[in-house]
Motif scaffolding. Structure first.
Motif, short mmCIF file in Angstrom:
data_model
loop_
_atom_site.label_atom_id
_atom_site.label_comp_id
_atom_site.label_asym_id
_atom_site.label_seq_id
_atom_site.Cartn_x
_atom_site.Cartn_y
_atom_site.Cartn_z
N UNK A 5 34.96 -0.72 28.66
CA UNK A 5 36.23 -0.62 28.26
C UNK A 5 36.64 0.64 27.69
N UNK A 6 35.72 1.21 26.70
CA UNK A 6 35.84 2.71 26.19
C UNK A 6 35.85 3.56 27.38
N UNK A 7 35.05 3.43 28.22
CA UNK A 7 35.04 4.37 29.42
C UNK A 7 36.49 4.39 30.11
N UNK A 8 36.91 3.20 30.42
CA UNK A 8 38.07 3.21 30.94
C UNK A 8 39.19 3.75 30.35
N UNK A 9 39.24 3.68 29.02
CA UNK A 9 40.21 4.43 28.00
C UNK A 9 40.23 5.62 28.04
N UNK A 10 38.82 6.35 28.09
CA UNK A 10 38.58 7.72 28.32
C UNK A 10 39.20 8.18 29.70
N UNK A 11 39.02 7.25 30.63
CA UNK A 11 39.42 7.67 31.86
C UNK A 11 40.76 7.85 32.18
N UNK A 12 41.60 6.56 31.41
CA UNK A 12 43.14 6.66 31.66
C UNK A 12 43.59 7.98 31.05
N UNK A 13 43.03 8.37 29.94
CA UNK A 13 43.51 9.52 29.15
C UNK A 13 43.49 10.78 30.13
#
Length: 59
Positions: A5-13
């Motif tokens: 989930x945190x990796x996806x957040x960073x990726x989305x940014x």
């Protein structure tokens, strides 16, 4: 290490705006605890999967 989930957040940014919807859509079932096939017939998903490889090759 980060959670998915945190990796996806960073990726989305960091993704270009055109690639964000596919990642957000892929992430939503995971966050909801649902696991199924969301990739069938999704050209956006294939393009998202190819994006990191193409970016690295350009370096």
């Amino acid at each position: 290490m980060r959670s998915k989930d945190a990796a996806a957040d960073r990726g989305l940014e960091r993704l270009p705006a055109i690639r964000r919807p596919a990642l957000a859509e892929a992430r939503a079932p995971h966050v909801a605890g649902e696991y199924g096939s969301w990739t069938e017939g999704r050209p956006e998903v294939r393009a998202l999967a190819r994006y990191p490889t193409a970016s690295v090759r350009e370096m």
